[in-house]
Scaffold this motif. Structure first.
Motif, PDB file in Angstrom:
ATOM      1  N   ALA A   1       0.837  -1.200   0.000  1.00  0.00           N
ATOM      2  CA  ALA A   1       0.000   0.000   0.000  1.00  0.00           C
ATOM      3  C   ALA A   1       0.873   1.252   0.000  1.00  0.00           C
ATOM      4  O   ALA A   1       1.913   1.300   0.677  1.00  0.00           O
ATOM      5  CB  ALA A   1      -0.919  -0.003   1.218  1.00  0.00           C
ATOM      6  N   PHE A   2       0.446   2.309  -0.772  1.00  0.00           N
ATOM      7  CA  PHE A   2       1.163   3.590  -0.836  1.00  0.00           C
ATOM      8  C   PHE A   2       0.137   4.715  -0.809  1.00  0.00           C
ATOM      9  O   PHE A   2      -0.857   4.684  -1.532  1.00  0.00           O
ATOM     10  CB  PHE A   2       2.010   3.667  -2.105  1.00  0.00           C
ATOM     11  N   LEU A   3       0.389   5.723   0.049  1.00  0.00           N
ATOM     12  CA  LEU A   3      -0.550   6.836   0.207  1.00  0.00           C
ATOM     13  C   LEU A   3       0.237   8.140   0.307  1.00  0.00           C
ATOM     14  O   LEU A   3       1.165   8.261   1.121  1.00  0.00           O
ATOM     15  CB  LEU A   3      -1.398   6.639   1.476  1.00  0.00           C
ATOM     16  N   MET A   4      -0.130   9.118  -0.544  1.00  0.00           N
ATOM     17  CA  MET A   4       0.350  10.495  -0.341  1.00  0.00           C
ATOM     18  C   MET A   4      -0.792  11.230   0.349  1.00  0.00           C
ATOM     19  O   MET A   4      -1.792  11.601  -0.270  1.00  0.00           O
ATOM     20  CB  MET A   4       0.700  11.179  -1.675  1.00  0.00           C
ATOM     21  N   SER A   5      -0.652  11.423   1.680  1.00  0.00           N
ATOM     22  CA  SER A   5      -1.756  11.966   2.472  1.00  0.00           C
ATOM     23  C   SER A   5      -1.865  13.478   2.382  1.00  0.00           C
ATOM     24  O   SER A   5      -2.940  14.039   2.611  1.00  0.00           O
ATOM     25  CB  SER A   5      -1.578  11.557   3.940  1.00  0.00           C
ATOM     26  N   ALA A   6      -0.769  14.160   2.041  1.00  0.00           N
ATOM     27  CA  ALA A   6      -0.792  15.622   1.947  1.00  0.00           C
ATOM     28  C   ALA A   6       0.205  16.058   0.890  1.00  0.00           C
ATOM     29  O   ALA A   6       1.197  15.385   0.622  1.00  0.00           O
ATOM     30  CB  ALA A   6      -0.450  16.255   3.299  1.00  0.00           C
ATOM     31  N   GLY A   7      -0.065  17.213   0.269  1.00  0.00           N
ATOM     32  CA  GLY A   7       0.794  17.741  -0.772  1.00  0.00           C
ATOM     33  C   GLY A   7      -0.029  18.198  -1.954  1.00  0.00           C
ATOM     34  O   GLY A   7      -1.274  18.229  -1.917  1.00  0.00           O
ATOM     35  N   ALA A   8       0.650  18.577  -3.022  1.00  0.00           N
ATOM     36  CA  ALA A   8      -0.018  19.061  -4.223  1.00  0.00           C
ATOM     37  C   ALA A   8      -0.299  17.898  -5.177  1.00  0.00           C
ATOM     38  O   ALA A   8       0.311  16.831  -5.082  1.00  0.00           O
ATOM     39  CB  ALA A   8       0.824  20.125  -4.921  1.00  0.00           C
ATOM     40  N   ALA A   9      -1.217  18.148  -6.127  1.00  0.00           N
ATOM     41  CA  ALA A   9      -1.649  17.090  -7.051  1.00  0.00           C
ATOM     42  C   ALA A   9      -0.563  16.686  -8.032  1.00  0.00           C
ATOM     43  O   ALA A   9      -0.704  15.679  -8.720  1.00  0.00           O
ATOM     44  CB  ALA A   9      -2.892  17.544  -7.816  1.00  0.00           C
ATOM     45  N   THR A  10       0.540  17.456  -8.123  1.00  0.00           N
ATOM     46  CA  THR A  10       1.601  17.136  -9.091  1.00  0.00           C
ATOM     47  C   THR A  10       2.929  16.877  -8.394  1.00  0.00           C
ATOM     48  O   THR A  10       3.982  16.989  -9.014  1.00  0.00           O
ATOM     49  CB  THR A  10       1.752  18.292 -10.100  1.00  0.00           C
ATOM     50  N   ASP A  11       2.884  16.530  -7.101  1.00  0.00           N
ATOM     51  CA  ASP A  11       4.138  16.341  -6.367  1.00  0.00           C
ATOM     52  C   ASP A  11       4.831  15.023  -6.699  1.00  0.00           C
ATOM     53  O   ASP A  11       6.052  14.975  -6.797  1.00  0.00           O
ATOM     54  CB  ASP A  11       3.855  16.393  -4.858  1.00  0.00           C
ATOM     55  N   PHE A  12       4.085  13.955  -6.861  1.00  0.00           N
ATOM     56  CA  PHE A  12       4.690  12.618  -6.994  1.00  0.00           C
ATOM     57  C   PHE A  12       4.088  11.915  -8.208  1.00  0.00           C
ATOM     58  O   PHE A  12       2.907  11.590  -8.234  1.00  0.00           O
ATOM     59  CB  PHE A  12       4.425  11.793  -5.722  1.00  0.00           C
ATOM     60  N   TYR A  13       4.932  11.696  -9.235  1.00  0.00           N
ATOM     61  CA  TYR A  13       4.504  10.958 -10.420  1.00  0.00           C
ATOM     62  C   TYR A  13       4.995   9.511 -10.279  1.00  0.00           C
ATOM     63  O   TYR A  13       6.145   9.268  -9.937  1.00  0.00           O
ATOM     64  CB  TYR A  13       5.074  11.578 -11.693  1.00  0.00           C
ATOM     65  N   TYR A  14       4.078   8.573 -10.536  1.00  0.00           N
ATOM     66  CA  TYR A  14       4.454   7.168 -10.360  1.00  0.00           C
ATOM     67  C   TYR A  14       4.434   6.419 -11.699  1.00  0.00           C
ATOM     68  O   TYR A  14       3.692   6.754 -12.613  1.00  0.00           O
ATOM     69  CB  TYR A  14       3.529   6.483  -9.357  1.00  0.00           C
ATOM     70  N   MET A  15       5.298   5.410 -11.800  1.00  0.00           N
ATOM     71  CA  MET A  15       5.303   4.564 -12.999  1.00  0.00           C
ATOM     72  C   MET A  15       4.082   3.650 -12.910  1.00  0.00           C
ATOM     73  O   MET A  15       3.861   2.982 -11.898  1.00  0.00           O
ATOM     74  CB  MET A  15       6.578   3.716 -13.061  1.00  0.00           C
ATOM     75  N   HIS A  16       3.278   3.618 -13.974  1.00  0.00           N
ATOM     76  CA  HIS A  16       2.012   2.910 -13.910  1.00  0.00           C
ATOM     77  C   HIS A  16       1.812   2.011 -15.129  1.00  0.00           C
ATOM     78  O   HIS A  16       2.533   2.118 -16.124  1.00  0.00           O
ATOM     79  CB  HIS A  16       0.847   3.907 -13.811  1.00  0.00           C
ATOM     80  N   ILE A  17       0.814   1.142 -15.009  1.00  0.00           N
ATOM     81  CA  ILE A  17       0.387   0.299 -16.129  1.00  0.00           C
ATOM     82  C   ILE A  17      -0.852   0.942 -16.718  1.00  0.00           C
ATOM     83  O   ILE A  17      -1.875   1.085 -16.052  1.00  0.00           O
ATOM     84  CB  ILE A  17       0.061  -1.127 -15.648  1.00  0.00           C
TER      85      ILE A  17
END
Length: 528
Positions: free
Chosen positions: A460-476
């Motif tokens: 499980a991974f959660l970004m609980s606070a921050g901006a909508a463009t802070d963390f880009y993840y590699m996805h399928i």
């Protein structure tokens, strides 16, 4: 064991080859639709009959006829299943085996049209039935009689030819008829071997029926046999020298017939002791009552050897080896999570098409990625594959959680709130394209290491606070209402799903209430 006599059978043969003439390997399975009862023969038959192909691709099997009289049920057919190695599509079809054809080659009754692989071969009309359909009136015997035409006229008298003697004279033989007949007799041949004794005759010349001709090889008017003639012991042998021992009224051998060294049936000594003998443990090579035996002393393994190195593997409650006792088995020279520093991962990232569109982590959305654990595995990190994370020094407002949930949705490990994570792609030796774009593994430490037992889990991974463009993840990349990873049968296990409106990792999460139409995140577990 063959079927009882009276049950009609049909022998089915066949041969199967590849187009270039090599023998196919495999088998053919014949199945009746149910147990078949033959009340007249007190037998019930059932179960499949398997006919393996031999080295020539041939088989032969004998089966009850499908129209055997008196059987129950009646009016059925055999199901034939061809199970050949190297054949892309094996056939299953039905056949009848009527008793009127006691042998048949399967090539004559198997379907040849690939569009109609299942059918029942039925018997055609006989010639008599065809005649009746054509208008003939009468029984089978009358129809057979109708096939015989009137007798033809007698032939004329033939011309008498020369007899054999006249032919011989014409061919050059010199002598009268008696000399010619004598010339036909050849020299006497050698005497042949004596043949086996024939059965008793049925007339006076071969012996009268019902009269004994010999007994144990003796032929006489009155045969007298002694014990030796019938392989018996003479009645004078019991108790006699070189005879046999007698038994007394208690069913035992009398003392006078025992060897002299036996003491007439009484014990002379025990282990060298006479009189009233009392044996101790040492006298018979035994341990004393207070002696403590060890496993090695009795040729056994200690209980501590179960599951220990160089010991023995225990069996679990289902009488199977626990997976922890099995060696780690992987294909040779293949990429595994361990080959790249991970303990396990949600998928091999190298098999994922690189999406063109960047995908940023949604704030307060828990991303769940399935992890399959096949042996006890210790981990202390949840790893997120980032496609753009500059680190907490550049993005100080972002807050994160990571954890592990078991298959029932219960959280078994957590990182707690994490306020500082290093930038992605900064490991020594990383190429500039990954370094400059902050692409790579982002490990989130757990509060304590955990050993995961075999089973299915979610990272499980959660970004609980921050901006909508802070963390880009590699996805399928996913263009369906549900991710391609959610492909299962039996017990539901969605490998890729998410849960919105979460400010921290809850104690439990139910996959039935999650979102499955998202772009799945690529995650891993590690022990650093």
């Amino acid at each position: 064991m063959p079927l009882p006599q009276g049950i009609p059978t049909v022998t089915v043969t066949g041969r199967f080859l590849t187009p270039d003439g090599r023998a196919l390997s495999g088998q053919i399975v014949f199945r009746a639709p149910a147990l078949i009862t033959f009340p007249d023969h007190d037998v019930i038959v059932g179960g499949p009959v398997t006919a393996p192909l031999d080295s020539q691709g041939a088989f032969a099997v004998t089966l009850p006829a499908t129209d055997a009289p008196g059987m129950s049920p009646s009016g059925w057919s055999y199901s034939v299943a061809e199970q050949f190695q190297g054949v892309a599509q094996n056939r299953v079809y039905h056949i009848l085996l009527p008793a009127e054809a006691p042998s048949v080659d399967i090539a004559d009754i198997a379907p040849t049209d690939p569009g109609t692989p299942t059918y029942v071969a039925v018997r055609g009309d006989s010639a008599y039935e065809v005649a009746v359909e054509g208008g003939f009136v009468g029984t089978v015997e009358q129809w057979l009689a109708s096939l015989i035409g009137p007798q033809g006229a007698p032939g004329g008298q033939g011309i008498a030819g020369d007899d054999a003697y006249e032919v011989a004279v014409a061919a050059g033989f010199v002598g009268d008829r008696a000399a010619w007949l004598a010339s036909l007799t050849g020299a006497t041949g050698a005497t042949g071997a004596t043949g086996e004794q024939g059965p008793p005759g049925t007339n006076g010349a071969d012996g009268a029926p019902g009269v004994v001709q010999s007994v144990n090889g003796q032929s006489a008017a009155a045969v007298v046999l002694d014990a030796a003639d019938v392989g018996a012991v003479p009645d004078t042998a019991p108790g006699a020298p070189n005879g046999v021992a007698q038994l007394d009224t208690t069913g035992k051998v009398p003392a006078e017939q025992l060897p002299t060294a036996t003491g007439g049936g009484a014990v002379d000594s025990v282990n060298g002791q006479t009189g009233v003998v009392v044996l101790a443990a040492g006298d018979v090579g035994a341990a004393t009552a207070d002696h403590t035996h060890t496993a090695s002393a009795v040729g056994a393994l200690a209980t501590t050897a179960r599951g220990a190195a160089n010991g023995v593997a225990p069996l679990d409650s289902t009488s199977r080896l626990p997976i922890a006792q099995l060696p780690t088995v992987t294909g040779r020279n293949m990429w595994t999570p361990q080959a790249l520093g991970f303990a396990a991962w949600s998928c091999d990232p190298a098999h994922v098409s690189n999406p063109i569109t960047l995908k940023a982590a949604t704030v307060q959305r828990v991303y769940m990625s399935g992890i399959h654990i096949t042996e006890p595995t210790q981990v202390n990190r949840v790893v997120m594959f980032s496609r753009g994370w500059a680190g907490s020094a550049a993005v100080p407002a972002a807050r994160f959680y990571a954890g592990i949930y078991n298959e029932s949705g219960t959280r078994v490990a957590t990182s707690g709130q994490v306020s500082s994570l290093p930038a992605a792609g900064q490991l020594s030796g990383t190429a500039p394209g990954a370094v400059n774009n902050h692409i790579g593994a982002v490990p989130v430490p757990l509060t304590a290491p955990i050993t995961l037992q075999p089973g299915r889990y979610w990272a499980a991974f959660l970004m609980s606070a921050g901006a909508a463009t802070d963390f880009y993840y590699m996805h399928i990349q996913n263009e369906s209402p549900s991710a391609p990873a959610n492909f299962f049968l039996g017990t539901t296990f969605q490998r890729a799903w998410a849960k919105d409106a979460q400010t921290s990792l809850p104690t439990t999460l139910a996959q039935s209430g999650g979102e499955v139409g998202l772009d799945p995140a690529i995650m891993a577990l590690a022990m650093v």
